[in-house]
Design a protein around this motif. Structure first.
Motif, mmCIF file in Angstrom:
data_model
loop_
_atom_site.group_PDB
_atom_site.id
_atom_site.type_symbol
_atom_site.label_atom_id
_atom_site.label_comp_id
_atom_site.label_asym_id
_atom_site.label_seq_id
_atom_site.Cartn_x
_atom_site.Cartn_y
_atom_site.Cartn_z
ATOM 1 N N UNK A 1 0.843 -1.200 0.000
ATOM 2 C CA UNK A 1 0.000 0.000 0.000
ATOM 3 C C UNK A 1 0.884 1.259 0.000
ATOM 4 N N UNK B 1 1.597 -10.239 -1.400
ATOM 5 C CA UNK B 1 0.840 -9.126 -1.979
ATOM 6 C C UNK B 1 1.787 -8.094 -2.614
ATOM 7 N N UNK C 1 -9.398 -3.255 1.462
ATOM 8 C CA UNK C 1 -8.429 -2.176 1.622
ATOM 9 C C UNK C 1 -7.000 -2.631 1.319
ATOM 10 N N UNK C 2 -6.802 -3.938 1.218
ATOM 11 C CA UNK C 2 -5.474 -4.456 0.828
ATOM 12 C C UNK C 2 -5.679 -5.581 -0.178
ATOM 13 N N UNK C 3 -5.246 -5.383 -1.413
ATOM 14 C CA UNK C 3 -5.429 -6.423 -2.435
ATOM 15 C C UNK C 3 -4.452 -7.575 -2.232
ATOM 16 N N UNK C 4 -4.864 -8.757 -2.647
ATOM 17 C CA UNK C 4 -4.016 -9.950 -2.558
ATOM 18 C C UNK C 4 -3.986 -10.615 -3.936
ATOM 19 N N UNK D 1 -8.206 -8.115 1.187
ATOM 20 C CA UNK D 1 -8.495 -8.119 2.614
ATOM 21 C C UNK D 1 -9.242 -6.836 2.985
ATOM 22 N N UNK E 1 -10.814 -11.963 4.670
ATOM 23 C CA UNK E 1 -10.252 -12.238 3.341
ATOM 24 C C UNK E 1 -11.406 -12.526 2.381
#
Lengths: 169, 169, 169
Positions: free
Chosen positions: B87, B119, C94-97, C124, C129
């Protein structure tokens, strides 16, 4: 005999030198030849623009507005300071299709370790599928041919074909 | 004899525990060793920051402003609540280079099924290439080594080398 | 005897026809069966929504607020005009995986060239998840099973397990 659907295709060559007439555009014609194996594909327009975000974006938006089914770009996907084709493409698409670019890079790795440097993106803008391809004629063809088998199904779904993806043929 | 270009490199270790001195930083030194196989790479700076978006972003922006050619980060790319290196990196880069991270994950899958949890992102900020690597020393090295063969070409293009990607050597 | 951690799971079927009762939902039950091989996974909720960004987003946000550990979606990841599951998912995470979706597509390519058309994303949101899966029951299971070996570690880290990723077991 079944009707083959017609897919309209436009090809955008992104290159400062080709736009200035200082280099012959070999990638556009190479892609045109690869497309002969996509049944029903009809190239309806071609253009050459410099490596400029606004110029690329403008060409893409023009073809989206015209309802072209498939736009292929070649060039401007690397690390050079003026390589901005992916950034221009992201401005236009409303639904990304990362699987196409991932698969092209993975296939390209069998040919060259430089495949990992491709920053190409793919995505959908309204009813138009836009796919970035590398600038070299050979790499552009190799990339396109890696995903060509999936395009008839993808383009049919994009046009609203209601058949189930998981249903038997 | 040809001149080998010099690439300046900075290494950022992202780890709460290493930043607090509660854990020795092994990943930074491991990366430094891997880089000995990248001809012309010169590590000009190293730092350790906690898993904090602002701290990571600040370190990255500092090196971009200094014109460092390549920044490698190690740590903070996983699923833990404080893992935010990707991020922070996305805030700094202006052109993403997804092919690098895709290829590292694919290569890493040969070693561990956990590779899919990375990630990590890669991208370009002005003339600086930033690449996220995992936190474990072994995984960080394995990931870096998967893309090392492409880096000389990528870094040369980033610096404005005008040679054609598709032209014969 | 070691305690097996409990992971709460919710399954969202995204389909206009299933939401209208015009098609039986086969993908939700198929996923439920695949999950029996994930030790400790407990399906706590299931829902069916139409291919509508707000409806999908609302269901995801509800489960994130409830603290569900894992949300699986099935359907709406393709090229059809109403396929918007990835877009709704991106609004929530808010957090891509990206590694999860990349690996599922790569594994799926062994079964069908159409795998490249999946636009699925993973990411996530707080402690939840979220993983997009294709709409066909068989493809949904194949995709999930490609990443299942990594999920216990990923979910444990997400819950704050402080063990080092690189440390020996």
């Amino acid at each position: 005999m079944m009707d083959t659907p017609v897919y309209t295709v436009a090809i955008l060559t992104v290159s400062d030198r080709a736009a200035q007439g200082r280099r012959e555009d070999l990638s556009g014609p190479a892609l045109r030849e690869s497309l002969t194996t996509l049944a029903g594909a009809t190239v309806v327009d071609e253009a050459i623009v410099p490596d400029d975000v606004s110029a690329i974006e403008g060409a893409l938006r023009h073809w989206v507005a015209q309802g072209v089914d498939l736009v292929l770009t070649t060039g401007g996907t690397g690390f050079a300071p003026r390589d901005v084709t992916p950034e221009a493409t992201r401005r236009v698409v409303d639904r990304e299709a990362p699987g196409l670019s991932e698969a092209m890079r993975a296939a390209s790795l069998a040919h060259t370790p430089h495949a990992v440097l491709s920053r190409a993106v793919s995505g959908i803008a309204d009813g138009t599928l836009i796919i970035n391809l590398p600038g070299s004629p050979r790499a552009a063809r190799e990339n396109l041919e890696a995903i060509l088998p999936a395009l008839p199904h993808g383009l049919a779904k994009l046009k609203g074909d209601p058949s189930e993806c998981g249903s038997p043929p």
